[in-house]
Design an enzyme around this catalytic site. Sequence first.
Site, PDB file in Angstrom:
ATOM      1  N   CYS A  63       0.825  -1.226   0.000  1.00 56.52           N
ATOM      2  CA  CYS A  63       0.000   0.000   0.000  1.00 56.52           C
ATOM      3  C   CYS A  63       0.851   1.265   0.000  1.00 56.52           C
ATOM      4  CB  CYS A  63      -0.890  -0.033   1.241  1.00 56.52           C
ATOM      5  SG  CYS A  63      -1.827   1.483   1.471  1.00 56.52           S
ATOM      6  N   TYR A 194      -4.782   4.687  -9.483  1.00 54.37           N
ATOM      7  CA  TYR A 194      -5.951   3.897  -9.036  1.00 54.37           C
ATOM      8  C   TYR A 194      -7.170   4.238  -9.887  1.00 54.37           C
ATOM      9  CZ  TYR A 194      -3.609   2.022  -4.931  1.00 54.37           C
ATOM     10  OH  TYR A 194      -2.776   1.314  -4.103  1.00 54.37           O
TER      11      TYR A 194
HETATM   12  N1  LIG Z   1      -6.875   7.699   2.951  1.00 56.10           N
HETATM   13  C1  LIG Z   1      -6.261   6.532   3.330  1.00 56.10           C
HETATM   14  C2  LIG Z   1      -6.354   5.503   2.215  1.00 56.10           C
HETATM   15  C3  LIG Z   1      -5.775   4.198   2.619  1.00 56.10           C
HETATM   16  C4  LIG Z   1      -6.163   3.083   1.653  1.00 56.10           C
HETATM   17  O1  LIG Z   1      -6.970   3.278   0.730  1.00 56.10           O
HETATM   18  N2  LIG Z   1      -5.573   1.911   1.852  1.00 56.10           N
HETATM   19  C5  LIG Z   1      -5.901   0.750   1.019  1.00 56.10           C
HETATM   20  C6  LIG Z   1      -4.670  -0.019   0.660  1.00 56.10           C
HETATM   21  S1  LIG Z   1      -3.621   0.791  -0.479  1.00 56.10           S
HETATM   22  C7  LIG Z   1      -6.743  -0.201   1.831  1.00 56.10           C
HETATM   23  O2  LIG Z   1      -6.423  -0.520   2.954  1.00 56.10           O
HETATM   24  N3  LIG Z   1      -7.804  -0.724   1.230  1.00 56.10           N
HETATM   25  C8  LIG Z   1      -8.642  -1.723   1.836  1.00 56.10           C
HETATM   26  C9  LIG Z   1     -10.046  -1.608   1.349  1.00 56.10           C
HETATM   27  O3  LIG Z   1     -10.318  -0.690   0.574  1.00 56.10           O
HETATM   28  O4  LIG Z   1     -10.851  -2.413   1.777  1.00 56.10           O
HETATM   29  C10 LIG Z   1      -4.840   6.883   3.676  1.00 56.10           C
HETATM   30  O5  LIG Z   1      -4.159   7.529   2.869  1.00 56.10           O
HETATM   31  O6  LIG Z   1      -4.401   6.551   4.749  1.00 56.10           O
END
Ligand SMILES: N[C@@H](CCC(=O)N[C@@H](CS)C(=O)NCC(=O)O)C(=O)O
Length: 322
Positions: A63, A194
Amino acid sequence: MLVNGTWTKDWTPVQAKDDKGRFVRQISEFRHWITKDGEPGPTGDGGFKAEKGRYHLYVAYICPWASRTLMVRALKQLEEYITVTVVNPVMTDQGWQFDGFPGSHADELNGHQYIHQLYTQVAPEFTGRATVPVLWDKKTATIVNNESADIIRMLNTAFDHLTGSVLDLYPEPQQQEIDQLNASIYEQLNNGVYKAGFASSQFAYEEAYQGVFNMLDILEHQLSDGRSYLLGEQITESDIRTFVTLIRFDAAYYGLFKCNRNLIMQMPFLSKYVQRILEVDGIRDTVSIDHIKQGYYSIKALNPNGIVPVGPALHIQNIDAL
Ligand SMILES: N[C@@H](CCC(=O)N[C@@H](CS)C(=O)NCC(=O)O)C(=O)O
């Protein structure tokens, strides 16, 4: 995702889309700040004083948002202050899972199997996606913050009186410039890849693709005067935000997200820049190309058979050792 504290099956990567098929990212929910004296920060409640060993980061090497928190932890010499758990790179139908993959860990702190259990431990009725990074407070067993933009900013200053770090990734005279650059980097590059990968219409994909390469061209040009970092000779927050996307680009975004006008290794200034940042003390340990490839190519909605491409051969020095 979680709905009223219950995990709903069939994880899909697309959180929401607009009427033109554009990918829309969820807003983060937990927004408290660690501060020097425990006073409240710009958002959320107070009570989170900077203390050695009190806080923990839950991250995924795949991530980019989590990786930027790891980078700042390294650059600000916080390894001894903030502990880390790395999740398994392969997304399950219950989201992020602990353990079972080289380089990933069990949840020794809370004994969970999945990241979503951390969210319901703190907010039993939570509705939303259980994302990483999660900044955890061991003292009060709660989530301090799950927004990486906040986390990197608080780590830049909150512990300085304890660590003696003098590196400032967000120096006062450059704050406006950094904020402006960050906004375009986020929109067109970090989230742009993305938006290309998760677009649900040709229009949305092409719009995102243009944005990605427009931004890469701008950054390549900016570095072409020989400067070391985007804003001069000093590494800043903007470099961290840029690096996390560049280091994933050739391995994952070029293929899986169809950002395929060219590889980063075909852009001379950007490739040197990636190499330069990779060589900064502590940064190499925040990158796992293996997790990145395994993780992205496990997104079933984009790659149903889960086949991980062998190439491209990465020309980043020592990257194979990662
Ligand atoms: N706004 C958050 C975004 C974090 C994010 O989107 N993380 C993704 C991984 S790259 C995630 O954990 N996704 C899991 C999901 O969407 O269920 C940040 O920057 O901390």
